[in-house]
Design a protein around this motif. Structure first.
Motif, mmCIF file in Angstrom:
data_model
loop_
_atom_site.group_PDB
_atom_site.id
_atom_site.type_symbol
_atom_site.label_atom_id
_atom_site.label_comp_id
_atom_site.label_asym_id
_atom_site.label_seq_id
_atom_site.Cartn_x
_atom_site.Cartn_y
_atom_site.Cartn_z
ATOM 1 N N ALA A 17 -5.210 -1.747 -12.039
ATOM 2 C CA ALA A 17 -6.612 -1.648 -12.462
ATOM 3 C C ALA A 17 -7.540 -2.196 -11.372
ATOM 4 O O ALA A 17 -8.610 -1.627 -11.110
ATOM 5 C CB ALA A 17 -6.806 -2.397 -13.769
ATOM 6 N N ALA A 18 -7.140 -3.302 -10.727
ATOM 7 C CA ALA A 18 -7.987 -3.901 -9.683
ATOM 8 C C ALA A 18 -8.081 -2.972 -8.469
ATOM 9 O O ALA A 18 -9.156 -2.822 -7.874
ATOM 10 C CB ALA A 18 -7.426 -5.260 -9.282
ATOM 11 N N LEU A 19 -6.973 -2.351 -8.097
ATOM 12 C CA LEU A 19 -6.998 -1.423 -6.955
ATOM 13 C C LEU A 19 -7.935 -0.253 -7.244
ATOM 14 O O LEU A 19 -8.680 0.205 -6.384
ATOM 15 C CB LEU A 19 -5.586 -0.883 -6.680
ATOM 16 C CG LEU A 19 -4.632 -1.810 -5.935
ATOM 17 C CD1 LEU A 19 -3.223 -1.224 -5.913
ATOM 18 C CD2 LEU A 19 -5.113 -2.045 -4.489
ATOM 19 N N LYS A 20 -7.902 0.193 -8.489
ATOM 20 C CA LYS A 20 -8.737 1.336 -8.874
ATOM 21 C C LYS A 20 -10.215 0.931 -8.866
ATOM 22 O O LYS A 20 -11.056 1.619 -8.283
ATOM 23 C CB LYS A 20 -8.318 1.799 -10.274
ATOM 24 C CG LYS A 20 -8.983 3.067 -10.693
ATOM 25 C CD LYS A 20 -8.372 3.601 -11.960
ATOM 26 C CE LYS A 20 -9.166 4.845 -12.361
ATOM 27 N NZ LYS A 20 -9.092 5.117 -13.760
ATOM 28 N N LYS A 21 -10.495 -0.217 -9.498
ATOM 29 C CA LYS A 21 -11.892 -0.649 -9.646
ATOM 30 C C LYS A 21 -12.549 -0.957 -8.291
ATOM 31 O O LYS A 21 -13.670 -0.549 -8.026
ATOM 32 C CB LYS A 21 -11.922 -1.902 -10.537
ATOM 33 C CG LYS A 21 -13.294 -2.492 -10.712
ATOM 34 C CD LYS A 21 -13.277 -3.637 -11.708
ATOM 35 C CE LYS A 21 -14.587 -4.400 -11.631
ATOM 36 N NZ LYS A 21 -14.508 -5.698 -12.251
ATOM 37 N N HIS A 22 -11.844 -1.681 -7.429
ATOM 38 C CA HIS A 22 -12.483 -2.154 -6.192
ATOM 39 C C HIS A 22 -12.308 -1.217 -5.002
ATOM 40 O O HIS A 22 -13.075 -1.258 -4.059
ATOM 41 C CB HIS A 22 -11.956 -3.548 -5.833
ATOM 42 C CG HIS A 22 -12.286 -4.586 -6.855
ATOM 43 N ND1 HIS A 22 -13.524 -5.163 -6.964
ATOM 44 C CD2 HIS A 22 -11.535 -5.141 -7.849
ATOM 45 C CE1 HIS A 22 -13.538 -6.040 -7.963
ATOM 46 N NE2 HIS A 22 -12.333 -6.050 -8.525
ATOM 47 N N PHE A 23 -11.251 -0.386 -5.025
ATOM 48 C CA PHE A 23 -10.969 0.416 -3.819
ATOM 49 C C PHE A 23 -10.660 1.882 -4.121
ATOM 50 O O PHE A 23 -10.246 2.614 -3.216
ATOM 51 C CB PHE A 23 -9.766 -0.202 -3.060
ATOM 52 C CG PHE A 23 -9.962 -1.654 -2.735
ATOM 53 C CD1 PHE A 23 -10.824 -2.049 -1.719
ATOM 54 C CD2 PHE A 23 -9.315 -2.644 -3.478
ATOM 55 C CE1 PHE A 23 -11.016 -3.398 -1.437
ATOM 56 C CE2 PHE A 23 -9.509 -3.989 -3.206
ATOM 57 C CZ PHE A 23 -10.366 -4.373 -2.183
ATOM 58 N N THR A 24 -10.825 2.273 -5.388
ATOM 59 C CA THR A 24 -10.402 3.622 -5.832
ATOM 60 C C THR A 24 -9.037 4.026 -5.253
ATOM 61 O O THR A 24 -8.840 5.132 -4.761
ATOM 62 C CB THR A 24 -11.471 4.711 -5.531
ATOM 63 O OG1 THR A 24 -11.820 4.646 -4.156
ATOM 64 C CG2 THR A 24 -12.681 4.565 -6.414
ATOM 65 N N LEU A 25 -8.113 3.056 -5.339
ATOM 66 C CA LEU A 25 -6.731 3.310 -4.907
ATOM 67 C C LEU A 25 -5.795 3.136 -6.102
ATOM 68 O O LEU A 25 -6.182 2.553 -7.120
ATOM 69 C CB LEU A 25 -6.322 2.292 -3.839
ATOM 70 C CG LEU A 25 -6.850 2.514 -2.425
ATOM 71 C CD1 LEU A 25 -6.532 1.302 -1.555
ATOM 72 C CD2 LEU A 25 -6.253 3.779 -1.807
ATOM 73 N N SER A 26 -4.560 3.611 -5.939
ATOM 74 C CA SER A 26 -3.554 3.427 -6.986
ATOM 75 C C SER A 26 -2.282 2.898 -6.326
ATOM 76 O O SER A 26 -2.112 2.986 -5.102
ATOM 77 C CB SER A 26 -3.302 4.784 -7.655
ATOM 78 O OG SER A 26 -1.937 4.992 -7.840
ATOM 79 N N LEU A 27 -1.392 2.349 -7.139
ATOM 80 C CA LEU A 27 -0.118 1.860 -6.591
ATOM 81 C C LEU A 27 0.730 2.995 -6.030
ATOM 82 O O LEU A 27 1.705 2.762 -5.324
ATOM 83 C CB LEU A 27 0.660 1.094 -7.672
ATOM 84 C CG LEU A 27 0.103 -0.289 -8.010
ATOM 85 C CD1 LEU A 27 0.789 -0.880 -9.235
ATOM 86 C CD2 LEU A 27 0.244 -1.247 -6.818
ATOM 87 N N GLN A 28 0.357 4.225 -6.359
ATOM 88 C CA GLN A 28 1.104 5.386 -5.828
ATOM 89 C C GLN A 28 0.635 5.760 -4.410
ATOM 90 O O GLN A 28 1.288 6.572 -3.747
ATOM 91 C CB GLN A 28 0.943 6.619 -6.750
ATOM 92 C CG GLN A 28 1.268 6.351 -8.221
ATOM 93 C CD GLN A 28 2.632 5.709 -8.424
ATOM 94 O OE1 GLN A 28 3.599 6.057 -7.754
ATOM 95 N NE2 GLN A 28 2.709 4.729 -9.328
ATOM 96 N N ASP A 29 -0.487 5.190 -3.941
ATOM 97 C CA ASP A 29 -0.996 5.514 -2.591
ATOM 98 C C ASP A 29 -0.212 4.731 -1.543
ATOM 99 O O ASP A 29 -0.778 3.907 -0.790
ATOM 100 C CB ASP A 29 -2.492 5.180 -2.489
ATOM 101 C CG ASP A 29 -3.341 6.092 -3.341
ATOM 102 O OD1 ASP A 29 -3.051 7.297 -3.383
ATOM 103 O OD2 ASP A 29 -4.288 5.589 -3.988
#
Ligand SMILES: C[S@@+](CC[C@H](N)C(=O)[O-])C[C@H]1O[C@@H](n2cnc3c(N)ncnc32)[C@H](O)[C@@H]1O
Length: 339
Positions: A17-29
């Motif tokens: 959730a933090a990666l998405k909120k702050h960096f529009t990233l996912s653990l799959q990137d």
């Protein structure tokens, strides 16, 4: 046979959730995450005593996806040892010094209700505060502790950025210190162990004794460090695929010390502080139970084939013969191939 730790599912969700909120990233990137991780890793290699460059987005990304899960696993292992030994008895408050995103506190959450997170980069790091807000207070510095007798002060990979323990920390009833398992950090921690003993602290782990550390006094190169298995989820494995570093097992040096509570004598007398070494005709494994630098040894011709994990406490039979620095063993119950 090594002790195994992984990333709890709820922590994984919070990181995602933090990666998405702050960096529009996912653990799959995985590739993008690996690039940031390599950049922070290179920074730490080039600046071993430097301050974590928290203002850089790549440092925040790297910590979320890589350093936080790894240090969380290491603290889980030390916390499990602490609870097994009864080390946390009577403590109700954690001060997590140089907490980063609160990594160590997250691994201690099930044991405590109050956490003071001390972080000089508080404004950045508290954006990634994953503990319940009613349990946590963030500060950027601390001068004294209010209830030292009930306080556990934790340094997880933060002592390396300091010259020595802050004076208030020495007043806390309990200390949990984790450091990188490099030779220099490990030996500095062994030196700090002796200073703590001289100051009146009792060492609870890893050492099962209060004597001088044989790895420090009888060797110029040894350093005490533990090893655990890291059961990595698929997304972590995918990131690692792009990295030169491999994390199947994780190492760390650590220390548990208490000011007034004395460890209760245990029938278990020694801790394995080395990996099994397969030699011609025998296996050897370094063990610690006092001021001598000793090895367990079992001869192949005796038919014993055992895998004793590194970092565990074991009973050494009183009648085990000793030849030079080798304690000749038959079999430690629970670890042999025919148990
Ligand atoms: C390598 S990080 C470790 C973070 C975390 N404890 C962990 O285990 O992942 C070290 C942290 O200590 C913090 N730190 C170092 N010296 C400090 C000081 N004097 N006061 C507060 N924080 C400090 C740094 O800002 C950094 O966040």
């Amino acid at each position: 046979m090594q002790r195994s730790f992984s990333i709890p599912a709820d922590l994984e969700k919070k990181i995602e959730a933090a990666l998405k909120k702050h960096f529009t990233l996912s653990l799959q990137d995985s590739k993008k995450l690996a690039t940031a991780i390599k950049q922070l890793s290179d920074f730490f290699i080039e600046n071993p005593d430097g301050q974590t460059p928290w203002s850089q987005p790549w440092a925040q990304i790297a910590y979320l996806a890589y350093f936080l899960p790894l240090n969380h696993a290491r603290t889980q292992a030390v916390a499990r040892e602490a609870t097994t030994l009864g080390f946390l008895t009577g403590l109700d408050h954690v001060i997590d010094f140089g907490c980063g995103f609160g990594t160590a506190s997250l691994a201690l959450e099930e044991y405590f209700k109050h956490f003071t997170l001390v972080e000089r980069a508080k404004d950045i790091c508290s954006r990634y505060s994953f503990l319940p807000t009613d349990k946590v207070q963030w500060v950027n510095k601390l001068e004294k502790i209010t209830e030292p007798g009930k306080t556990l002060t934790v340094f997880s990979y933060s002592l390396t950025e300091l010259c020595e323990l802050p004076p208030w920390a020495k007043k806390s009833e309990a200390l949990m210190i984790l450091e990188p398992s490099t030779q220099s950090d490990g030996r500095e921690l062994m030196t700090l162990r002796q200073k703590l003993i001289d100051d009146g602290f009792k060492i609870w782990a890893p050492c099962p004794h209060q004597g001088k550390c044989p790895l420090l006094t009888l060797s110029k190169t040894d350093w005490c460090h533990d090893r655990i298995h890291f059961a990595m989820p698929p997304w972590f494995e995918a990131i690692e695929h792009h990295l030169p570093m491999k994390n199947q097992t994780l190492t760390m040096s650590y220390l548990l010390a208490r000011r007034s509570l004395v460890p209760t004598p245990s029938p278990q007398k020694a801790r394995t502080v080395g990996d099994r070494l397969k030699e011609k005709g025998k296996d050897r494994q370094m063990v610690c139970r006092g001021e001598e630098r000793e090895f367990l040894a079992w001869l192949h011709k005796s038919g014993v084939d055992q895998e004793i994990p590194r970092g565990v406490l074991i009973d050494i039979p009183e009648d085990a013969p000793k030849i030079s620095n080798e304690i000749r063993l038959r079999r430690i119950h629970g670890y042999g191939s025919n148990d």
